[in-house]
Design a protein around this motif. Structure first.
Motif, PDB file in Angstrom:
ATOM      1  N   LEU A   1       0.935  -0.996  -0.041  1.00 15.96           N
ATOM      2  CA  LEU A   1       0.058   0.149  -0.039  1.00 15.96           C
ATOM      3  C   LEU A   1       0.804   1.126   0.016  1.00 15.96           C
ATOM      4  O   LEU A   1       2.040   1.129   0.253  1.00 15.96           O
ATOM      5  N   ALA A   2       0.113   1.768  -1.117  1.00 13.28           N
ATOM      6  CA  ALA A   2       0.924   3.559  -0.409  1.00 13.28           C
ATOM      7  C   ALA A   2       0.504   3.837   0.522  1.00 13.28           C
ATOM      8  O   ALA A   2      -0.216   3.692   1.405  1.00 13.28           O
ATOM      9  N   PRO A   3       1.877   5.143   1.451  1.00 14.87           N
ATOM     10  CA  PRO A   3       1.623   5.647   2.819  1.00 14.87           C
ATOM     11  C   PRO A   3       0.502   6.672   3.219  1.00 14.87           C
ATOM     12  O   PRO A   3      -0.166   6.271   3.664  1.00 14.87           O
TER      13      PRO A   3
ATOM     14  N   LEU B   1     -10.573  -0.274   3.025  1.00 17.31           N
ATOM     15  CA  LEU B   1      -9.872   0.248   1.417  1.00 17.31           C
ATOM     16  C   LEU B   1     -10.279  -1.330   1.148  1.00 17.31           C
ATOM     17  O   LEU B   1     -10.643  -1.997  -0.024  1.00 17.31           O
ATOM     18  N   GLU B   2      -9.931  -2.586   1.700  1.00 18.58           N
ATOM     19  CA  GLU B   2     -10.301  -4.364   1.479  1.00 18.58           C
ATOM     20  C   GLU B   2     -11.827  -4.434   0.927  1.00 18.58           C
ATOM     21  O   GLU B   2     -11.740  -5.135  -0.433  1.00 18.58           O
ATOM     22  N   ARG B   3     -12.344  -4.173   1.225  1.00 17.29           N
ATOM     23  CA  ARG B   3     -14.238  -3.964   0.896  1.00 17.29           C
ATOM     24  C   ARG B   3     -14.032  -3.394  -0.604  1.00 17.29           C
ATOM     25  O   ARG B   3     -14.368  -3.756  -1.253  1.00 17.29           O
ATOM     26  N   HIS B   4     -13.665  -2.290  -0.544  1.00 19.50           N
ATOM     27  CA  HIS B   4     -13.835  -1.668  -2.056  1.00 19.50           C
ATOM     28  C   HIS B   4     -13.255  -1.699  -2.801  1.00 19.50           C
ATOM     29  O   HIS B   4     -13.274  -2.613  -3.694  1.00 19.50           O
ATOM     30  N   VAL B   5     -11.819  -2.342  -3.025  1.00 19.84           N
ATOM     31  CA  VAL B   5     -11.259  -3.215  -4.254  1.00 19.84           C
ATOM     32  C   VAL B   5     -11.098  -4.340  -4.062  1.00 19.84           C
ATOM     33  O   VAL B   5     -11.546  -5.114  -5.299  1.00 19.84           O
TER      34      VAL B   5
ATOM     35  N   THR C   1      -4.204  -9.477 -14.425  1.00 21.32           N
ATOM     36  CA  THR C   1      -3.473  -8.104 -14.481  1.00 21.32           C
ATOM     37  C   THR C   1      -4.275  -7.568 -14.735  1.00 21.32           C
ATOM     38  O   THR C   1      -4.079  -6.654 -14.275  1.00 21.32           O
ATOM     39  N   ARG C   2      -5.477  -8.251 -15.070  1.00 24.05           N
ATOM     40  CA  ARG C   2      -6.571  -6.749 -14.507  1.00 24.05           C
ATOM     41  C   ARG C   2      -6.744  -6.485 -13.069  1.00 24.05           C
ATOM     42  O   ARG C   2      -7.145  -5.924 -12.665  1.00 24.05           O
ATOM     43  N   ALA C   3      -6.794  -8.194 -12.510  1.00 19.94           N
ATOM     44  CA  ALA C   3      -7.167  -7.605 -10.958  1.00 19.94           C
ATOM     45  C   ALA C   3      -5.656  -6.929 -10.293  1.00 19.94           C
ATOM     46  O   ALA C   3      -6.318  -6.064  -9.748  1.00 19.94           O
ATOM     47  N   SER C   4      -4.562  -7.311 -11.040  1.00 25.41           N
ATOM     48  CA  SER C   4      -3.606  -6.272  -9.966  1.00 25.41           C
ATOM     49  C   SER C   4      -3.750  -4.815 -10.732  1.00 25.41           C
ATOM     50  O   SER C   4      -3.459  -4.269  -9.463  1.00 25.41           O
ATOM     51  N   LEU C   5      -4.140  -4.798 -11.726  1.00 21.12           N
ATOM     52  CA  LEU C   5      -4.292  -3.327 -12.466  1.00 21.12           C
ATOM     53  C   LEU C   5      -5.400  -2.386 -11.668  1.00 21.12           C
ATOM     54  O   LEU C   5      -5.365  -1.535 -10.621  1.00 21.12           O
ATOM     55  N   LEU C   6      -6.616  -3.365 -11.167  1.00 19.62           N
ATOM     56  CA  LEU C   6      -7.746  -2.574 -10.299  1.00 19.62           C
ATOM     57  C   LEU C   6      -7.518  -2.744  -8.600  1.00 19.62           C
ATOM     58  O   LEU C   6      -7.501  -1.560  -8.053  1.00 19.62           O
ATOM     59  N   VAL C   7      -6.509  -3.723  -8.341  1.00 15.46           N
ATOM     60  CA  VAL C   7      -5.899  -3.144  -7.320  1.00 15.46           C
ATOM     61  C   VAL C   7      -5.528  -1.650  -6.862  1.00 15.46           C
ATOM     62  O   VAL C   7      -4.829  -1.240  -5.680  1.00 15.46           O
ATOM     63  N   ARG C   8      -3.849  -2.209  -7.991  1.00 21.14           N
ATOM     64  CA  ARG C   8      -3.307  -0.346  -8.079  1.00 21.14           C
ATOM     65  C   ARG C   8      -4.041   0.629  -8.151  1.00 21.14           C
ATOM     66  O   ARG C   8      -3.059   1.787  -7.599  1.00 21.14           O
ATOM     67  N   SER C   9      -5.139   0.790  -9.088  1.00 20.46           N
ATOM     68  CA  SER C   9      -5.772   1.876  -9.173  1.00 20.46           C
ATOM     69  C   SER C   9      -7.064   2.337  -7.628  1.00 20.46           C
ATOM     70  O   SER C   9      -6.877   3.318  -7.821  1.00 20.46           O
TER      71      SER C   9
ATOM     72  N   GLY D   1      -6.588   0.623  -4.941  1.00 23.43           N
ATOM     73  CA  GLY D   1      -6.258   0.379  -3.337  1.00 23.43           C
ATOM     74  C   GLY D   1      -4.593   1.296  -3.356  1.00 23.43           C
ATOM     75  O   GLY D   1      -4.122   1.237  -2.626  1.00 23.43           O
ATOM     76  N   LYS D   2      -4.493   1.542  -4.228  1.00 21.78           N
ATOM     77  CA  LYS D   2      -3.393   2.864  -4.283  1.00 21.78           C
ATOM     78  C   LYS D   2      -2.260   1.970  -3.597  1.00 21.78           C
ATOM     79  O   LYS D   2      -1.873   2.362  -2.707  1.00 21.78           O
ATOM     80  N   ALA D   3      -1.868   1.187  -5.139  1.00 22.86           N
ATOM     81  CA  ALA D   3      -0.792   0.452  -4.027  1.00 22.86           C
ATOM     82  C   ALA D   3      -0.183   0.014  -5.207  1.00 22.86           C
ATOM     83  O   ALA D   3      -0.282   0.464  -6.276  1.00 22.86           O
ATOM     84  N   HIS D   4       1.124  -0.876  -5.295  1.00 25.62           N
ATOM     85  CA  HIS D   4       1.979  -0.943  -6.147  1.00 25.62           C
ATOM     86  C   HIS D   4       1.895  -3.188  -5.793  1.00 25.62           C
ATOM     87  O   HIS D   4       1.551  -3.088  -4.448  1.00 25.62           O
TER      88      HIS D   4
END
Length: 102
Positions: free
Chosen positions: A10-12, A24-28, A66-74, A76-79
């Motif tokens: 997660l981003a700080p 955040l977990e529920r939303h993502v 990859t689609r799931a990862s991109l959704l988590v990134r956007s 979830g504000k995450a890497h």
């Protein structure tokens, strides 16, 4: 279905207080399930190290993962990182098949 490891950091600025983790977990997860209905979460783990989460996921193909990862990134504000994984019995079976080819 193929198995994948999804590592998430997660981003700080993603969280402001401890209860934000669950929100955040529920939303993502809802976004991921809406856009990737064939994806199956096998297990999720919180980590104490450079990564915050490790998820074991089954997906029909790399595009879905990859689609799931991109959704988590956007959302979830995450890497994230995706690692393809092979169950140990399948790996041993592949090794045995290779040995027979020699």
């Amino acid at each position: 279905m193929p198995t994948f490891i999804l590592l998430t950091r997660l981003a700080p600025q993603a969280l402001h207080q401890p209860k934000s983790f669950e929100t955040l977990e529920r939303h993502v997860s809802q976004q991921v399930l809406n856009h990737c209905p064939t994806l199956k979460w096998v297990s999720s783990h919180a980590l104490l190290g450079p990564w915050d989460y490790l998820d074991i996921i089954e997906a029909p193909d790399m595009e879905t993962m990859t689609r799931a990862s991109l959704l988590v990134r956007s959302y979830g504000k995450a890497h994230t990182e995706i690692w393809p994984a092979m169950p140990w019995p399948d790996f041993k079976q592949m090794l045995r098949a290779l040995a027979q080819e020699e």
